[in-house]
Scaffold this motif. Structure first.
Motif, PDB file in Angstrom:
ATOM      1  N   ILE A 787       0.863  -1.188   0.000  1.00 18.12           N
ATOM      2  CA  ILE A 787       0.000   0.000   0.000  1.00 18.12           C
ATOM      3  C   ILE A 787       0.899   1.237   0.000  1.00 18.12           C
ATOM      4  O   ILE A 787       1.787   1.376   0.847  1.00 18.12           O
ATOM      5  CB  ILE A 787      -0.917   0.041   1.239  1.00 18.12           C
ATOM      6  CG1 ILE A 787      -1.843  -1.174   1.273  1.00 18.12           C
ATOM      7  CG2 ILE A 787      -1.744   1.342   1.248  1.00 18.12           C
ATOM      8  CD1 ILE A 787      -2.877  -1.199   0.162  1.00 18.12           C
ATOM      9  N   CYS A 788       0.680   2.102  -0.971  1.00 16.34           N
ATOM     10  CA  CYS A 788       1.385   3.389  -0.998  1.00 16.34           C
ATOM     11  C   CYS A 788       0.361   4.502  -0.836  1.00 16.34           C
ATOM     12  O   CYS A 788      -0.836   4.313  -1.066  1.00 16.34           O
ATOM     13  CB  CYS A 788       2.203   3.552  -2.279  1.00 16.34           C
ATOM     14  SG  CYS A 788       1.229   3.633  -3.808  1.00 16.34           S
ATOM     15  N   ARG A 789       0.852   5.682  -0.448  1.00 12.43           N
ATOM     16  CA  ARG A 789      -0.033   6.805  -0.162  1.00 12.43           C
ATOM     17  C   ARG A 789       0.151   7.910  -1.198  1.00 12.43           C
ATOM     18  O   ARG A 789       1.231   8.086  -1.767  1.00 12.43           O
ATOM     19  CB  ARG A 789       0.246   7.364   1.239  1.00 12.43           C
ATOM     20  CG  ARG A 789       0.306   6.332   2.353  1.00 12.43           C
ATOM     21  CD  ARG A 789      -1.035   5.645   2.571  1.00 12.43           C
ATOM     22  NE  ARG A 789      -2.065   6.578   3.028  1.00 12.43           N
ATOM     23  CZ  ARG A 789      -2.273   6.900   4.288  1.00 12.43           C
ATOM     24  NH1 ARG A 789      -1.482   6.376   5.241  1.00 12.43           N
ATOM     25  NH2 ARG A 789      -3.231   7.725   4.630  1.00 12.43           N
ATOM     26  N   TYR A 790      -0.898   8.671  -1.432  1.00  8.67           N
ATOM     27  CA  TYR A 790      -0.856   9.827  -2.329  1.00  8.67           C
ATOM     28  C   TYR A 790      -1.782  10.896  -1.772  1.00  8.67           C
ATOM     29  O   TYR A 790      -2.745  10.598  -1.066  1.00  8.67           O
ATOM     30  CB  TYR A 790      -1.237   9.441  -3.760  1.00  8.67           C
ATOM     31  CG  TYR A 790      -2.636   8.895  -3.903  1.00  8.67           C
ATOM     32  CD1 TYR A 790      -3.693   9.707  -4.350  1.00  8.67           C
ATOM     33  CD2 TYR A 790      -2.917   7.554  -3.600  1.00  8.67           C
ATOM     34  CE1 TYR A 790      -4.974   9.192  -4.476  1.00  8.67           C
ATOM     35  CE2 TYR A 790      -4.203   7.046  -3.735  1.00  8.67           C
ATOM     36  CZ  TYR A 790      -5.226   7.875  -4.180  1.00  8.67           C
ATOM     37  OH  TYR A 790      -6.500   7.376  -4.303  1.00  8.67           O
ATOM     38  N   LYS A 791      -1.508  12.163  -2.107  1.00 12.05           N
ATOM     39  CA  LYS A 791      -2.268  13.253  -1.508  1.00 12.05           C
ATOM     40  C   LYS A 791      -3.560  13.474  -2.294  1.00 12.05           C
ATOM     41  O   LYS A 791      -3.553  13.959  -3.424  1.00 12.05           O
ATOM     42  CB  LYS A 791      -1.438  14.541  -1.493  1.00 12.05           C
ATOM     43  CG  LYS A 791      -2.094  15.656  -0.666  1.00 12.05           C
ATOM     44  CD  LYS A 791      -1.173  16.828  -0.449  1.00 12.05           C
ATOM     45  CE  LYS A 791      -1.835  17.861   0.447  1.00 12.05           C
ATOM     46  NZ  LYS A 791      -0.974  19.026   0.707  1.00 12.05           N
ATOM     47  N   ASP A 792      -4.669  13.134  -1.659  1.00 12.42           N
ATOM     48  CA  ASP A 792      -5.993  13.335  -2.262  1.00 12.42           C
ATOM     49  C   ASP A 792      -7.037  12.867  -1.253  1.00 12.42           C
ATOM     50  O   ASP A 792      -6.713  12.192  -0.269  1.00 12.42           O
ATOM     51  CB  ASP A 792      -6.123  12.549  -3.574  1.00 12.42           C
ATOM     52  CG  ASP A 792      -7.169  13.182  -4.481  1.00 12.42           C
ATOM     53  OD1 ASP A 792      -7.943  14.030  -3.997  1.00 12.42           O
ATOM     54  OD2 ASP A 792      -7.223  12.822  -5.670  1.00 12.42           O
ATOM     55  N   TYR A 793      -8.277  13.259  -1.486  1.00  9.92           N
ATOM     56  CA  TYR A 793      -9.385  12.788  -0.653  1.00  9.92           C
ATOM     57  C   TYR A 793     -10.173  11.752  -1.454  1.00  9.92           C
ATOM     58  O   TYR A 793     -11.104  12.093  -2.198  1.00  9.92           O
ATOM     59  CB  TYR A 793     -10.286  13.959  -0.246  1.00  9.92           C
ATOM     60  CG  TYR A 793      -9.644  14.926   0.719  1.00  9.92           C
ATOM     61  CD1 TYR A 793      -9.591  14.639   2.070  1.00  9.92           C
ATOM     62  CD2 TYR A 793      -9.099  16.131   0.272  1.00  9.92           C
ATOM     63  CE1 TYR A 793      -9.006  15.522   2.982  1.00  9.92           C
ATOM     64  CE2 TYR A 793      -8.521  17.020   1.166  1.00  9.92           C
ATOM     65  CZ  TYR A 793      -8.470  16.712   2.518  1.00  9.92           C
ATOM     66  OH  TYR A 793      -7.889  17.591   3.404  1.00  9.92           O
ATOM     67  N   ARG A 794      -9.788  10.480  -1.342  1.00  9.70           N
ATOM     68  CA  ARG A 794     -10.456   9.399  -2.072  1.00  9.70           C
ATOM     69  C   ARG A 794     -10.699   8.206  -1.135  1.00  9.70           C
ATOM     70  O   ARG A 794     -10.042   8.068  -0.098  1.00  9.70           O
ATOM     71  CB  ARG A 794      -9.625   8.955  -3.281  1.00  9.70           C
ATOM     72  CG  ARG A 794      -9.553  10.006  -4.396  1.00  9.70           C
ATOM     73  CD  ARG A 794      -8.762   9.510  -5.584  1.00  9.70           C
ATOM     74  NE  ARG A 794      -8.709  10.495  -6.656  1.00  9.70           N
ATOM     75  CZ  ARG A 794      -9.596  10.600  -7.626  1.00  9.70           C
ATOM     76  NH1 ARG A 794     -10.623   9.734  -7.685  1.00  9.70           N
ATOM     77  NH2 ARG A 794      -9.476  11.518  -8.556  1.00  9.70           N
TER      78      ARG A 794
END
Length: 910
Positions: A787-794
């Protein structure tokens, strides 16, 4: 020929207005002028004592006067001529205004055209065009002398093939022209200026003592307690001087204003604005006064900006979001920044960027944005009041611009249209250019401006492609340090490219704007200047701010998500903002472009380009110079030195660079609180640089009257209003101010910012990567990433609606839009309130203007009473004299008859 026609028409118009008047009217005009002198007008000193610097070339002082050493040179006309090889030295000839133009043209040859040469030899060396120019110069100069001006020619100079015509305006001509222009002249009537009382008087006294060291040491700058009553002349008149081949230059001479103004050593002092106005005229005086007020107003803005920046520095270690990003124990693994070549990375690697972002993205920046909006409104009101004070001090309160004379290009177009038109019956009214005549020019303007704006967008898009491709290429670096500095390297190089492109396109767009305005053929010079300013400002505004708008509002907005990214040309993935947001990058972009433009374009170009042109002109003239030793040893006159200077091209470039800077200070100040400080430092140098350029690098411009800064004030107000809107969007959408507030009041479990970073990041299952987009080296971090993270509201991958936009996104968006509406309306209301509460005209000035009107009525009532008493006295004397003559005996002797005639002749003399 078009320019020559304008010259002759102007001169002939002058002659028609004066020489065609009956003798009685001429006498009345002279009597009026003398009557005004009797009221008590004061002749102001023509030289600027206490402000003239010593000319390094003592020989140049001889060029300030005619050969008699008494009549001052007021204006210079320059022309080129073909010098004969037979005679190296040509005579100078002085022409006075005591002979008519007809006698000049018949009895004299052209002044200074080589009286030692015979006609046949002269014709051998003069072609037809030179003959035509010579004839037109003769005609024009004869008309000038008919108008009362005094001329002296000088071809015996160090500059080969260049002749000078010196012009002197005698006192009676100056009085006549002042009467036409309604110039206000100070009378002997003096009245007291209202002074402050009580506490305000003490405060003013303390301020004067504190600011005394920074006041220029000139008499005109001392505070005045009395003012002379001024009265305007009665008639309007304006001269236009055009040249096209007949004369190559026209300018007044410099008597340099250096010591207390055009010197870097007095940068800390106020400007002697009154002397600047006397030397250059009101229009240039108002520019330097406005620049001085703008620079002074930057001082409080700079202080508050520095405090905001220091607040960010002081609280950076207490900022919870940046502490969480820097904490390696959180072990937040981020998704790759590019396809294939980029691998997973730790959020803690962007710790420096996150800490730096807090310096400019903190709660104090919101306050600073509100402050700068109110500052802009206060600055505009302060300038209006200062402008009114200057109008009162310079006797411009009743000045109204007269209807401008049509430009020569416009009249030529009208004449061309009239010649093409076939008249069947009698001639109709005077032709004028309609929208149909200008439609091709309007269409060309529209297409040209759209094309230039499109070109700017295309260049910015090209830089975006460069950023994306360079980031992908640097990601292939074999060294970890190279891969870690990808973002900084790409950002810095892209900003430098943008800066170079902006500087180049600024010069190109300036030339294009002038060409587009010329093909429109505006009717008057004022219309021409306003249209040119509008086009140049529009193009330069788009050119300077498009890269900044991209970073502020578009970068990172249309990226997509892992597994479903947005691509350009199906190859380049749209670039993302850093985890700390795009505000830091916006700050870098803004600071480099602003400082680069100020340093390179506004300073180096202003110094370097005039000096380079001056050097080129000097080299050309040196090559044309004769090798004769006698000519080489001639004294260099002041007008020869000024001829080598760059012609004055108007104030548009000076205002333009300051308006663009004003935009940098106000439009994106939420992202760069130090912008006012850098603008202040630049302007302190800019004032003295412009002053030095005006007195040493440019020919002295003709003085022009003006009571305001014209269209530039409206542009400033527009930029100020736009700044409120842009700063509202910068705070809402570019910074993390609104997301932090939403998290703090809606999602925080303990009422703190702990957990904010995790709240703003969404999760992605690496198994959902599209084919060919997963990292080539998934084990680069030393462990397998699922699992990797990214900046967004999803939504997370384990949700039913995985990767869909979450409700948190809509909550934040609603809060952002609400903030924009509230911020914009609140700040607009506060700005309008400041505008309303500060009167445009200072109360003391309005009282002084009213007092002047009352005193003027009293003065003229007394003057009329004096005239009536004088007429009554003359009438009584005349009647008594007549009675004495009538009482004589009818038988008169010859001597008595003579005395009788003398009685009647007395009445005629009166």
């Amino acid at each position: 020929s078009k320019g020559v026609w304008g010259l002759n028409k102007t001169a002939m118009r002058v002659n028609e207005k004066y020489s065609s008047l009956p003798a009685e009217e001429k006498g009345i005009h002279i009597i009026n002028i003398r009557a005004i002198e009797d009221i008590g007008y004061i002749q102001r000193e023509s030289t600027l004592l206490n402000s003239l610097c010593q000319d390094p070339d003592a020989n140049c002082k001889h060029g300030l006067y005619f050969r008699d050493g008494k009549r001052k040179v007021d204006y210079i006309l320059v022309y080129h001529y073909k010098k004969s090889s037979v005679s190296k030295t040509l005579t100078r000839r002085i022409y006075h205004n005591d002979s008519s133009a007809r006698s000049i043209k018949q009895d004299h040859q052209l002044p200074g055209t080589g009286g030692h040469l015979d006609v046949g030899e002269s014709e051998t060396h003069m072609d037809y065009h030179e003959d035509d120019k010579r004839f037109r110069r003769e005609e024009y100069e004869g008309n000038l002398m008919e108008a009362g001006l005094e001329l002296e020619r000088d071809e015996d100079t160090k500059i080969h093939g260049v002749g000078f015509v010196k012009i002197h305006a005698p006192w009676n001509v100056l009085c006549r022209e002042a009467e036409f222009l309604k110039l206000k002249m100070p009378t002997k009537k003096v009245y007291q200026i209202n002074q402050a009382h009580g506490l305000l008087k003490k405060i003013n006294s303390v301020i004067q003592k504190i600011t005394e060291p920074i006041q220029p040491k000139v008499a005109e700058h001392k505070p005045e307690t009395v003012k002379r009553l001024s009265y305007p002349f009665s008639r309007e008149k304006q001269h236009f001087l055009l040249a096209n081949g007949v004369y190559s230059a026209a300018y007044p001479l410099h008597d340099l204003l250096c010591e207390e103004w055009a010197s870097y050593g007095v940068f800390y002092k106020y400007q002697p604005i009154d002397l600047v106005r006397k030397y250059f005229g009101e229009k240039i005086g108002l520019y330097f006064a406005w620049l001085g007020v703008y620079t002074q107003m930057l001082i409080p803005a700079s202080i508050v900006g520095v405090i905001v920046f220091l607040y960010g520095c002081a609280t950076v270690d207490e900022n919870i979001p940046s502490m969480e990003m820097c904490d390696e124990r959180n072990n937040i693994t981020m998704c790759p920044l590019c396809d294939n070549t980029c691998s997973y990375w730790k959020m803690s690697s962007s710790c420096a960027t996150a800490r730096a972002s807090h310096l400019f993205d903190n709660p104090a920046t919101v306050f600073f944005s509100v402050f700068m909006a109110l500052w802009a409104a206060t600055f505009m009101e302060h300038w209006k009041r200062k402008q009114m004070r200057l109008n009162y001090r310079w006797d411009l309160t009743g000045f109204e611009e007269e209807e401008a004379h049509p430009r020569a290009e416009y009249e030529a177009k009208v004449l061309e249209k009239s010649l093409r038109k076939e008249y069947i019956h009698k001639k109709t009214d005077k032709e004028k250019l309609t929208w149909k005549d200008r439609f091709p020019a309007y269409f060309t303007n529209f297409v040209g401006i759209i094309f230039m704006i499109g070109l700017t967008f295309a260049i910015v898009f090209g830089v975006i492609i460069y950023r994306i491709s360079t980031a992908a290429a640097l990601a292939l670096s074999s060294t970890p340090s190279g891969r870690s500095s990808v973002r900084v390297t790409v950002t810095a190089t892209a900003v430098i490219i943008n800066l170079v492109v902006i500087i180049i396109l600024d010069e190109v767009y300036g030339c294009i704007a002038r060409w587009l305005t010329q093909i429109e053929v505006p009717k008057t010079d004022k219309n021409f200047e306003e249209r040119l300013i509008f086009k140049a400002f529009l193009l330069k505004f788009v050119n300077a701010y498009t890269p900044i708008f991209y970073v502020a509002f578009f970068k990172g907005r249309f990226v997509g998500r892992p597994g479903d990214y947005v691509y350009i040309f199906h190859s380049f993935r749209m670039e993302e903002c850093a985890p700390g947001g795009c505000l830091m990058e916006l700050c870098i972009q803004l600071s480099i472009i602003m400082l680069g433009k100020q340093l390179i374009q506004n300073n180096l170009f202003e110094i370097g380009i005039p000096k380079m042109k001056k050097l080129i002109r000097y080299i050309k003239l040196k090559r044309q110079r004769s090798l004769d030793h006698e000519e080489h040893m001639k004294k260099k006159q002041r007008y020869e030195v000024d001829y080598n200077l760059e012609p004055f091209a108007g104030l548009t470039p000076e205002y333009m660079e300051m308006i663009i800077q004003f935009g940098f200070v106000t439009l994106f100040v939420a992202s760069f609180p130090l912008a006012p400080l850098f603008a202040l430092l630049n302007n302190i140098i800019e004032i003295r640089l412009d002053a030095k350029k005006f007195v040493t690098e440019l020919r002295r411009p003709v003085a022009v009257r003006a009571k305001d800064i014209g269209i530039w004030y409206n542009i400033l107000r527009g930029v100020g209003k736009l700044a409120v809107i842009i700063n509202a969007f910068v705070i809402s959408f570019t910074s993390d101010f609104i997301p932090r507030l939403v998290y703090l009041y809606m999602y925080s479990e303990n009422g703190t910012m702990h957990g904010f970073v995790n709240h703003t990041l969404s999760s992605f299952n690496v198994s959902d990567f599209q084919g060919g987009t997963a990292p080539n080296d998934p084990m680069e971090l030393g462990y397998e990433v699922q699992i990797c993270r990214y900046k967004d509201y999803r939504e997370p991958p384990w949700s039913e609606n995985k990767y869909e936009i979450s409700k948190d996104f809509w909550a934040v968006l609603a809060a952002r839009l609400a903030f924009v509406i509230v911020f914009q309306n609140l700040v607009m209301f506060m700005s309008d309130f400041v505008d309303w509460i500060i009167p445009d005209i200072p109360k003391d000035i309005s009282q002084q203007i009213h007092k002047e009107k009352v005193l003027m009525v009293e003065v003229f009532m007394k003057e009329e009473q004096g005239k009536l008493q004088m007429l009554e006295t003359w009438k009584d004397k005349d009647m008594k004299k007549g009675e004495n003559c009538n009482n004589h005996s009818p038988k008169l002797s010859r001597s008595q008859s003579g005395s009788m005639s003398s009685c009647h002749s007395y009445h005629i003399d009166v």
